[in-house]
Each structure stands twice: as structure tokens, then as C-alpha cells.
Design a protein around this motif. Sequence first.
Motif, mmCIF file in Angstrom:
data_model
loop_
_atom_site.group_PDB
_atom_site.id
_atom_site.type_symbol
_atom_site.label_atom_id
_atom_site.label_comp_id
_atom_site.label_asym_id
_atom_site.label_seq_id
_atom_site.Cartn_x
_atom_site.Cartn_y
_atom_site.Cartn_z
ATOM 1 N N LYS A 276 0.850 -1.193 0.000
ATOM 2 C CA LYS A 276 0.000 0.000 0.000
ATOM 3 C C LYS A 276 0.886 1.244 0.000
ATOM 4 O O LYS A 276 1.914 1.280 0.675
ATOM 5 C CB LYS A 276 -0.920 0.004 1.229
ATOM 6 N N VAL A 277 0.488 2.260 -0.780
ATOM 7 C CA VAL A 277 1.225 3.525 -0.851
ATOM 8 C C VAL A 277 0.235 4.672 -0.666
ATOM 9 O O VAL A 277 -0.813 4.709 -1.311
ATOM 10 C CB VAL A 277 1.952 3.683 -2.205
ATOM 11 N N ASP A 278 0.580 5.585 0.209
ATOM 12 C CA ASP A 278 -0.224 6.803 0.402
ATOM 13 C C ASP A 278 0.712 8.007 0.340
ATOM 14 O O ASP A 278 1.709 8.057 1.074
ATOM 15 C CB ASP A 278 -0.954 6.787 1.744
ATOM 16 N N VAL A 279 0.404 8.959 -0.550
ATOM 17 C CA VAL A 279 1.205 10.184 -0.690
ATOM 18 C C VAL A 279 0.387 11.362 -0.177
ATOM 19 O O VAL A 279 -0.779 11.537 -0.560
ATOM 20 C CB VAL A 279 1.616 10.405 -2.157
ATOM 21 N N PHE A 280 1.015 12.156 0.689
ATOM 22 C CA PHE A 280 0.344 13.331 1.263
ATOM 23 C C PHE A 280 1.133 14.580 0.845
ATOM 24 O O PHE A 280 2.266 14.777 1.277
ATOM 25 C CB PHE A 280 0.282 13.221 2.788
ATOM 26 N N ALA A 281 0.528 15.385 -0.030
ATOM 27 C CA ALA A 281 1.217 16.570 -0.561
ATOM 28 C C ALA A 281 0.553 17.845 -0.050
ATOM 29 O O ALA A 281 -0.653 17.875 0.237
ATOM 30 C CB ALA A 281 1.202 16.543 -2.084
ATOM 31 N N ASP A 282 1.368 18.912 0.062
ATOM 32 C CA ASP A 282 0.859 20.223 0.458
ATOM 33 C C ASP A 282 0.092 20.828 -0.722
ATOM 34 O O ASP A 282 0.638 20.973 -1.820
ATOM 35 C CB ASP A 282 2.030 21.130 0.866
ATOM 36 N N GLU A 283 -1.180 21.142 -0.503
ATOM 37 C CA GLU A 283 -2.006 21.653 -1.598
ATOM 38 C C GLU A 283 -1.449 22.953 -2.179
ATOM 39 O O GLU A 283 -1.574 23.220 -3.378
ATOM 40 C CB GLU A 283 -3.434 21.879 -1.115
ATOM 41 N N GLU A 284 -0.841 23.762 -1.349
ATOM 42 C CA GLU A 284 -0.298 25.034 -1.833
ATOM 43 C C GLU A 284 1.123 24.877 -2.372
ATOM 44 O O GLU A 284 1.667 25.798 -2.988
ATOM 45 C CB GLU A 284 -0.303 26.071 -0.710
ATOM 46 N N GLY A 285 1.720 23.707 -2.124
ATOM 47 C CA GLY A 285 3.054 23.442 -2.643
ATOM 48 C C GLY A 285 4.149 24.198 -1.946
ATOM 49 O O GLY A 285 5.253 24.341 -2.487
ATOM 50 N N LYS A 286 3.877 24.678 -0.754
ATOM 51 C CA LYS A 286 4.877 25.470 -0.043
ATOM 52 C C LYS A 286 5.867 24.597 0.711
ATOM 53 O O LYS A 286 7.025 24.982 0.902
ATOM 54 C CB LYS A 286 4.185 26.436 0.919
#
Length: 325
Positions: A276-286
Motif C-alpha cells: 500500500k502507498v499513500d502520498v500526502f502533498a501540500d495543496e499550496e506546494g509550499k
Amino acid sequence: MVDVNVLFQGKDYPQQGLAPNTPLGEIIKAFKLHNSSPNLKFTCNKRKVNVNQTISQVLPPKQTTLIIHAIEDKPKSKPAKQVTTVKTIVRTKITVNIDFFSLFRFHRFEIKTDKNLSHLILMFCKKENSNPDEICFYNDSYEILDPNKTIEANKIKNNAILHARRKEGKHKDLNFWIEDLENRRIPVVLNWGEPFKKQFQKFCESVNLDFENTLFCFKDEIIDPDSTPNDIDQLKDYEVFNIIEKRPIFTVLVENVPNSATENDLMEFIGNAPNKVDVFADEEGKIPGYATLSYYRQSDAYMAIMKCLEEEFQGAQMYASLQII
């Protein structure tokens, strides 16, 4: 002219004034008109009459009377055939292979199918120096075979593999099975006072399982690998232990993941596909994102960590650590 007398059953049947060239067949034919007895045999001068001969050919010299004897030719009764019943006993000799459970070695025996299984047990125990009263045989279906029945009655075929084991009772060693995830039963031998852990580890290696990710159960109770058979109530020879995999158990936390990375990108980079892989990214990309990778095997988790630490991903150096849940 010649007189001919045909004698039959003490009676005289004369035929007088016959020409010397009269065939004997005509004389016999005339006699049969007066006597209908079947199966007659005619003799003259102690010889069988030839119907094609004439009187002159068989009449003795200086005699004027020919005597023909008619005898009823009774067919000889044939003796009744004696029917002999032969009981055929087929004694087929087959080869049987016996695996001694606690020693993991085979013995090969030849035995006739009309012999009782107890005979084979005696042969086996003589070779193993064992007490036949303590040994029983079972087949590949884990069915106990009857020693008082024949090899044939026990449905033992040629080149069959039988398994010898001690009868139930507490001996020095415990014999048991561990059933893997494919329902195969692996035999294990362990001293009653020895911890399970070493044998459990060997089992996991043999079936390519991670020991740290495997639980062993007996009658739905999880067994502590550091415990011994003496610690388990109601445990006896030839019980079946089951296994359960703990899923997921090894989670890798990956930090400094580029915000543009997707789960597929990360899986392709790691190589050994996690469960299983889960990626959590900053929506604003900061700020950089992070990801979690879940593995069933600890070795796979460590390989993923090394990959993240040794190589850059999309121009970023990621950091990874193992999170045990």
C-alpha cells in the motif's frame, strides 16, 4: 445256390436259395425289414461285414450255408466329466515406502497384498528397533490404517508412501504439524521442554515467510514463541498448528517527497512494490509532502528505506524510517 442264416439274439432268420453273387448289403437290408432294432453291427467269420462284398467272397470252401451274426451295438456311455474347481489365490507383491515421522527417512519394503498390515509394522519396527505396540501407520490423507486388515483392504497401492508415527501418549519428543497458508502440513519434532521459537523460525524460512510477521496458533489461541509444549494445556502428539500473517506490520515513513509526485511515481522509483502507498502533498506546494509505504515483509521495508536514502527522487533527497505498528 446258397442258404444264408442271420443270427440275432439267439434267433435264426434264414434266407434260402440265394445266388453266390448276391451282395451282403442286400441280405442285411432284407433282415432289417423284419427287425427294426437300431444300432446293429453285422459280422461274418469274426469280421465286420463289408456290404459291398458278395456271398462267394466270404463263404468258406465246401460250405453251402453262410452265417451272419447281428449284434446290437450299444453306444458306450461316456463317463460324466468331473468338474474340478480350482480356487485361485492371487498374492500380489507390492513395494511400500514408509516415512518415520520423527526421523525423516524412508524405508522400502516388499509385501504381499494378502498379508495383514501388522506384518508390515513388525518388519518396520525390526529395522527401527521400535516397539510395534507403540507404532501406527497412516496414509497421505492422515487416516490411521487398521493393522488387523490386509494390505489390500487398507487400499495400499504399489509404491505407496505410508507414514509411521508413535501412538498417542506423552513421549520425550512432541510430534506436530504446522499448516501453511496453502493448507500443506509440515511435520515438526520438538522436545517437550524446548521453546517453540527455533522451530517456528525454521518453518518460516522453509515456506518463505517473515517470522516477525507470522503468528502461530493452536486451537485459536496465539502461541508465545518463547513458551514450551509443556506450557500448553491439552497438547498431545500430532496436533495441527495454524499460522496467521500480521498485515500490514511494517510501515515506512518517507519525508521530503516532491509535491508533484504521485503514488505511481513513487512505486516505480521504489521498485519492490509495497502492499500500500499513500502520498500526502501540500495543496499550496509550499512545503514538501510525505508518504507511507506498507509492507508485509520486514526485509522489503528495509530495502525501500535504503533506496530512499541512497538515490534522489525527482531531484529531491528523501528521508525514510521504519514505523512499527
